[in-house]
Design a protein around this motif. Structure first.
Motif, PDB file in Angstrom:
ATOM      1  N   HIS A   5      29.696  20.720 -23.647  1.00  0.00           N
ATOM      2  CA  HIS A   5      29.193  20.241 -22.268  1.00  0.00           C
ATOM      3  C   HIS A   5      29.772  21.230 -21.175  1.00  0.00           C
ATOM      4  O   HIS A   5      29.454  22.184 -21.259  1.00  0.00           O
ATOM      5  CB  HIS A   5      29.484  18.918 -22.211  1.00  0.00           C
ATOM      6  N   ASP A   6      30.627  20.676 -20.257  1.00  0.00           N
ATOM      7  CA  ASP A   6      31.133  21.334 -19.252  1.00  0.00           C
ATOM      8  C   ASP A   6      32.578  21.688 -19.652  1.00  0.00           C
ATOM      9  O   ASP A   6      33.256  22.141 -18.653  1.00  0.00           O
ATOM     10  CB  ASP A   6      31.232  20.419 -17.866  1.00  0.00           C
ATOM     11  N   TYR A   7      32.998  21.698 -20.787  1.00  0.00           N
ATOM     12  CA  TYR A   7      34.429  22.142 -21.230  1.00  0.00           C
ATOM     13  C   TYR A   7      34.273  23.240 -22.280  1.00  0.00           C
ATOM     14  O   TYR A   7      33.410  23.287 -23.051  1.00  0.00           O
ATOM     15  CB  TYR A   7      35.117  20.748 -22.067  1.00  0.00           C
ATOM     16  N   LEU A   8      35.606  23.790 -22.332  1.00  0.00           N
ATOM     17  CA  LEU A   8      35.528  24.819 -23.422  1.00  0.00           C
ATOM     18  C   LEU A   8      36.849  24.447 -24.018  1.00  0.00           C
ATOM     19  O   LEU A   8      37.597  23.712 -23.434  1.00  0.00           O
ATOM     20  CB  LEU A   8      35.910  26.425 -22.838  1.00  0.00           C
ATOM     21  N   GLU A   9      36.777  24.561 -25.191  1.00  0.00           N
ATOM     22  CA  GLU A   9      38.014  24.152 -26.053  1.00  0.00           C
ATOM     23  C   GLU A   9      38.709  25.368 -26.779  1.00  0.00           C
ATOM     24  O   GLU A   9      38.207  26.045 -27.485  1.00  0.00           O
ATOM     25  CB  GLU A   9      37.405  23.328 -27.445  1.00  0.00           C
ATOM     26  N   LEU A  10      39.903  25.546 -26.538  1.00  0.00           N
ATOM     27  CA  LEU A  10      40.909  26.446 -26.743  1.00  0.00           C
ATOM     28  C   LEU A  10      41.866  26.194 -27.822  1.00  0.00           C
ATOM     29  O   LEU A  10      42.605  25.127 -27.790  1.00  0.00           O
ATOM     30  CB  LEU A  10      41.349  27.106 -25.520  1.00  0.00           C
ATOM     31  N   ALA A  11      41.703  26.651 -29.218  1.00  0.00           N
ATOM     32  CA  ALA A  11      42.773  26.344 -30.309  1.00  0.00           C
ATOM     33  C   ALA A  11      43.785  27.096 -30.133  1.00  0.00           C
ATOM     34  O   ALA A  11      43.999  28.133 -29.687  1.00  0.00           O
ATOM     35  CB  ALA A  11      41.988  26.431 -31.703  1.00  0.00           C
ATOM     36  N   LYS A  23      33.524  25.957 -14.452  1.00  0.00           N
ATOM     37  CA  LYS A  23      32.889  25.767 -13.586  1.00  0.00           C
ATOM     38  C   LYS A  23      32.438  27.010 -12.609  1.00  0.00           C
ATOM     39  O   LYS A  23      33.452  27.651 -12.434  1.00  0.00           O
ATOM     40  CB  LYS A  23      33.664  24.815 -12.509  1.00  0.00           C
ATOM     41  N   SER A  24      31.277  27.312 -12.488  1.00  0.00           N
ATOM     42  CA  SER A  24      30.688  28.521 -11.860  1.00  0.00           C
ATOM     43  C   SER A  24      30.641  28.119 -10.450  1.00  0.00           C
ATOM     44  O   SER A  24      30.768  27.038  -9.972  1.00  0.00           O
ATOM     45  CB  SER A  24      29.626  29.106 -12.150  1.00  0.00           C
ATOM     46  N   HIS A  25      30.953  29.146  -9.558  1.00  0.00           N
ATOM     47  CA  HIS A  25      30.995  29.123  -8.285  1.00  0.00           C
ATOM     48  C   HIS A  25      30.386  30.393  -7.347  1.00  0.00           C
ATOM     49  O   HIS A  25      30.701  31.497  -7.595  1.00  0.00           O
ATOM     50  CB  HIS A  25      32.707  28.980  -7.781  1.00  0.00           C
ATOM     51  N   PRO A  26      29.741  29.898  -6.350  1.00  0.00           N
ATOM     52  CA  PRO A  26      28.635  31.102  -5.778  1.00  0.00           C
ATOM     53  C   PRO A  26      29.546  32.241  -5.027  1.00  0.00           C
ATOM     54  O   PRO A  26      29.266  33.238  -4.941  1.00  0.00           O
ATOM     55  CB  PRO A  26      27.734  30.243  -5.123  1.00  0.00           C
ATOM     56  N   GLN A  27      30.758  31.599  -4.596  1.00  0.00           N
ATOM     57  CA  GLN A  27      31.570  32.411  -3.880  1.00  0.00           C
ATOM     58  C   GLN A  27      32.780  32.979  -4.473  1.00  0.00           C
ATOM     59  O   GLN A  27      33.263  34.002  -4.153  1.00  0.00           O
ATOM     60  CB  GLN A  27      32.152  31.867  -2.502  1.00  0.00           C
ATOM     61  N   ALA A  28      32.995  32.799  -5.733  1.00  0.00           N
ATOM     62  CA  ALA A  28      34.111  33.368  -6.703  1.00  0.00           C
ATOM     63  C   ALA A  28      33.588  34.839  -7.063  1.00  0.00           C
ATOM     64  O   ALA A  28      32.436  35.205  -7.137  1.00  0.00           O
ATOM     65  CB  ALA A  28      34.041  32.541  -8.083  1.00  0.00           C
ATOM     66  N   LEU A  31      37.283  35.799 -12.390  1.00  0.00           N
ATOM     67  CA  LEU A  31      37.568  34.751 -13.152  1.00  0.00           C
ATOM     68  C   LEU A  31      38.982  34.274 -12.630  1.00  0.00           C
ATOM     69  O   LEU A  31      39.748  34.930 -12.204  1.00  0.00           O
ATOM     70  CB  LEU A  31      37.648  35.078 -14.567  1.00  0.00           C
ATOM     71  N   ARG A  32      39.089  32.880 -12.674  1.00  0.00           N
ATOM     72  CA  ARG A  32      40.317  32.291 -12.368  1.00  0.00           C
ATOM     73  C   ARG A  32      40.845  31.156 -13.288  1.00  0.00           C
ATOM     74  O   ARG A  32      39.886  30.199 -13.522  1.00  0.00           O
ATOM     75  CB  ARG A  32      40.360  31.952 -10.832  1.00  0.00           C
ATOM     76  N   LEU A  33      41.941  30.967 -13.552  1.00  0.00           N
ATOM     77  CA  LEU A  33      42.077  29.846 -14.605  1.00  0.00           C
ATOM     78  C   LEU A  33      43.379  29.361 -13.840  1.00  0.00           C
ATOM     79  O   LEU A  33      44.473  29.740 -13.102  1.00  0.00           O
ATOM     80  CB  LEU A  33      43.014  30.523 -15.784  1.00  0.00           C
ATOM     81  N   THR A  34      43.210  27.886 -13.513  1.00  0.00           N
ATOM     82  CA  THR A  34      44.016  26.943 -12.654  1.00  0.00           C
ATOM     83  C   THR A  34      44.568  25.816 -13.464  1.00  0.00           C
ATOM     84  O   THR A  34      43.739  25.199 -14.563  1.00  0.00           O
ATOM     85  CB  THR A  34      43.690  26.612 -11.674  1.00  0.00           C
ATOM     86  N   VAL A  35      45.795  25.248 -13.225  1.00  0.00           N
ATOM     87  CA  VAL A  35      46.196  24.229 -13.900  1.00  0.00           C
ATOM     88  C   VAL A  35      46.789  23.018 -12.937  1.00  0.00           C
ATOM     89  O   VAL A  35      47.576  23.447 -12.180  1.00  0.00           O
ATOM     90  CB  VAL A  35      47.323  24.341 -15.067  1.00  0.00           C
ATOM     91  N   THR A  36      46.299  21.925 -12.872  1.00  0.00           N
ATOM     92  CA  THR A  36      46.649  20.833 -12.111  1.00  0.00           C
ATOM     93  C   THR A  36      46.966  19.627 -12.899  1.00  0.00           C
ATOM     94  O   THR A  36      46.925  19.394 -14.129  1.00  0.00           O
ATOM     95  CB  THR A  36      45.427  20.347 -11.134  1.00  0.00           C
ATOM     96  N   PRO A  37      47.416  18.615 -12.341  1.00  0.00           N
ATOM     97  CA  PRO A  37      47.726  17.187 -12.956  1.00  0.00           C
ATOM     98  C   PRO A  37      46.522  16.745 -13.755  1.00  0.00           C
ATOM     99  O   PRO A  37      46.904  15.961 -14.730  1.00  0.00           O
ATOM    100  CB  PRO A  37      48.297  16.266 -12.062  1.00  0.00           C
ATOM    101  N   GLY A  38      45.609  16.982 -13.638  1.00  0.00           N
ATOM    102  CA  GLY A  38      44.325  16.623 -14.297  1.00  0.00           C
ATOM    103  C   GLY A  38      43.953  17.448 -15.347  1.00  0.00           C
ATOM    104  O   GLY A  38      42.997  17.202 -16.098  1.00  0.00           O
ATOM    105  N   GLY A  39      44.566  18.599 -15.370  1.00  0.00           N
ATOM    106  CA  GLY A  39      44.253  19.470 -16.639  1.00  0.00           C
ATOM    107  C   GLY A  39      43.969  20.941 -16.095  1.00  0.00           C
ATOM    108  O   GLY A  39      44.133  21.271 -15.002  1.00  0.00           O
ATOM    109  N   ALA A  40      43.368  21.679 -17.186  1.00  0.00           N
ATOM    110  CA  ALA A  40      43.035  23.236 -16.840  1.00  0.00           C
ATOM    111  C   ALA A  40      41.534  23.340 -16.416  1.00  0.00           C
ATOM    112  O   ALA A  40      40.666  22.764 -16.946  1.00  0.00           O
ATOM    113  CB  ALA A  40      43.322  24.017 -18.071  1.00  0.00           C
ATOM    114  N   ARG A  41      41.212  24.449 -15.663  1.00  0.00           N
ATOM    115  CA  ARG A  41      40.101  24.598 -15.281  1.00  0.00           C
ATOM    116  C   ARG A  41      39.978  26.161 -15.042  1.00  0.00           C
ATOM    117  O   ARG A  41      40.684  26.697 -14.420  1.00  0.00           O
ATOM    118  CB  ARG A  41      39.771  23.964 -13.789  1.00  0.00           C
ATOM    119  N   VAL A  42      38.771  26.703 -15.398  1.00  0.00           N
ATOM    120  CA  VAL A  42      38.246  28.135 -15.397  1.00  0.00           C
ATOM    121  C   VAL A  42      37.121  28.155 -14.372  1.00  0.00           C
ATOM    122  O   VAL A  42      36.180  27.547 -14.568  1.00  0.00           O
ATOM    123  CB  VAL A  42      38.142  28.750 -16.509  1.00  0.00           C
ATOM    124  N   THR A  43      37.378  28.843 -13.448  1.00  0.00           N
ATOM    125  CA  THR A  43      36.033  29.139 -12.500  1.00  0.00           C
ATOM    126  C   THR A  43      35.705  30.811 -12.536  1.00  0.00           C
ATOM    127  O   THR A  43      36.451  31.359 -12.869  1.00  0.00           O
ATOM    128  CB  THR A  43      36.494  28.896 -11.187  1.00  0.00           C
TER     129      THR A  43
END
Length: 251
Positions: A5-11, A23-28, A31-43
């Motif tokens: 779905h909207d997640y990638l699973e990294l072993a 998540k794609s972003h029109p102004q990105a 590639l950017r990888l971030t980590v927050t209290p809610g988890g990891a995200r790649v834009t």
């Protein structure tokens, strides 16, 4: 690694699986990888090939594991301690907080880290001074964004708050009193700017409609069509952000 779905699973080498929100972003622009209290995200920029995203995550897999460990997701973060570097969420991204000695107390943002400068020797006043610096920095972050959004939305609404106050809130994210003063939770400085914008829009719409009627939500949606996504993000990550704020400026 596979797409789900909207997640990638990294072993991981240990046999565990890390879920990374994609998540794609029109102004990105990169590639950017971030980590927050809610988890990891790649834009990533729109049109990026999935293979490039996969390769980017594999390349930064060890960094991702380390950041997740540092952030201690799902457990209480370590207490703030003078001289001890830590990580913290800021504007929805993971930021490293470090310390250095200097003649005058100050806080600076250098690239993706915050640097607290405090005089030696560290004594009883060091930690309160650090917390005061952090609080003023977080307040400035929110006020910078809020001033821009007030200029954008208030003319459209034909209403404006008489004041905007910032302080830690136990359960709410924002409120509007009978004198049209808006209060915002200081923890919103740790959230993505879009989440803060949702709370601002929500409270500004109450200047027109005091209830949570269908007419109110229609007005919110007119100003911010993706408000549901931001509300859900706050519901999922809110307690972690409030705990982080307490650790940084109050505990």
């Amino acid at each position: 690694m596979e797409l789900a779905h909207d997640y990638l699973e990294l072993a991981t080498p240990a046999g565990e699986t890390i879920k990374v929100l994609r998540k794609s972003h029109p102004q990105a622009r990169r590639l950017r990888l971030t980590v927050t209290p809610g988890g990891a995200r790649v834009t990533y920029p729109e049109g990026t090939h999935p293979a490039q995203v996969f390769a980017f995550l594999r390349k930064h897999g060890e960094w991702l594991e380390r950041k997740l460990d540092e952030l201690s997701l799902g457990s209480a973060p370590p207490p703030l301690k003078p001289g001890a570097a830590t990580v913290m969420p800021l504007r929805g991204e993971t930021t490293r907080l470090s310390w250095r000695d200097g003649a005058y107390p100050q806080i600076e943002q250098i690239d993706d880290r915050l640097v607290l400068t405090l005089p030696r020797p560290h004594g009883k006043s060091t930690l309160p001074a650090a917390r005061a610096l952090l609080r003023s920095f977080l307040e400035a972050q929110i006020r910078r964004d809020v001033s821009r959004w007030l200029a954008r939305y208030c003319p459209e609404l034909g209403r404006a708050p008489t004041a905007v106050k910032l302080r830690p809130l136990k359960s709410l994210w924002g409120s509007l009193d009978t004198r049209d003063r808006v209060t915002l939770d200081l923890a919103l400085a740790l959230a993505p700017p879009a989440a803060l914008r949702y709370v601002v829009v929500h409270e500004l719409c109450h200047l027109r409609i005091r209830s949570h009627s269908p007419r109110f939500w229609a007005l919110v949606e007119k100003l911010m069509p993706d408000w549901r996504e931001q509300r859900d993000w706050l519901r999922l990550n809110g307690q972690a952000l409030k705990a982080e704020l307490n650790r940084l400026i109050q505990a």
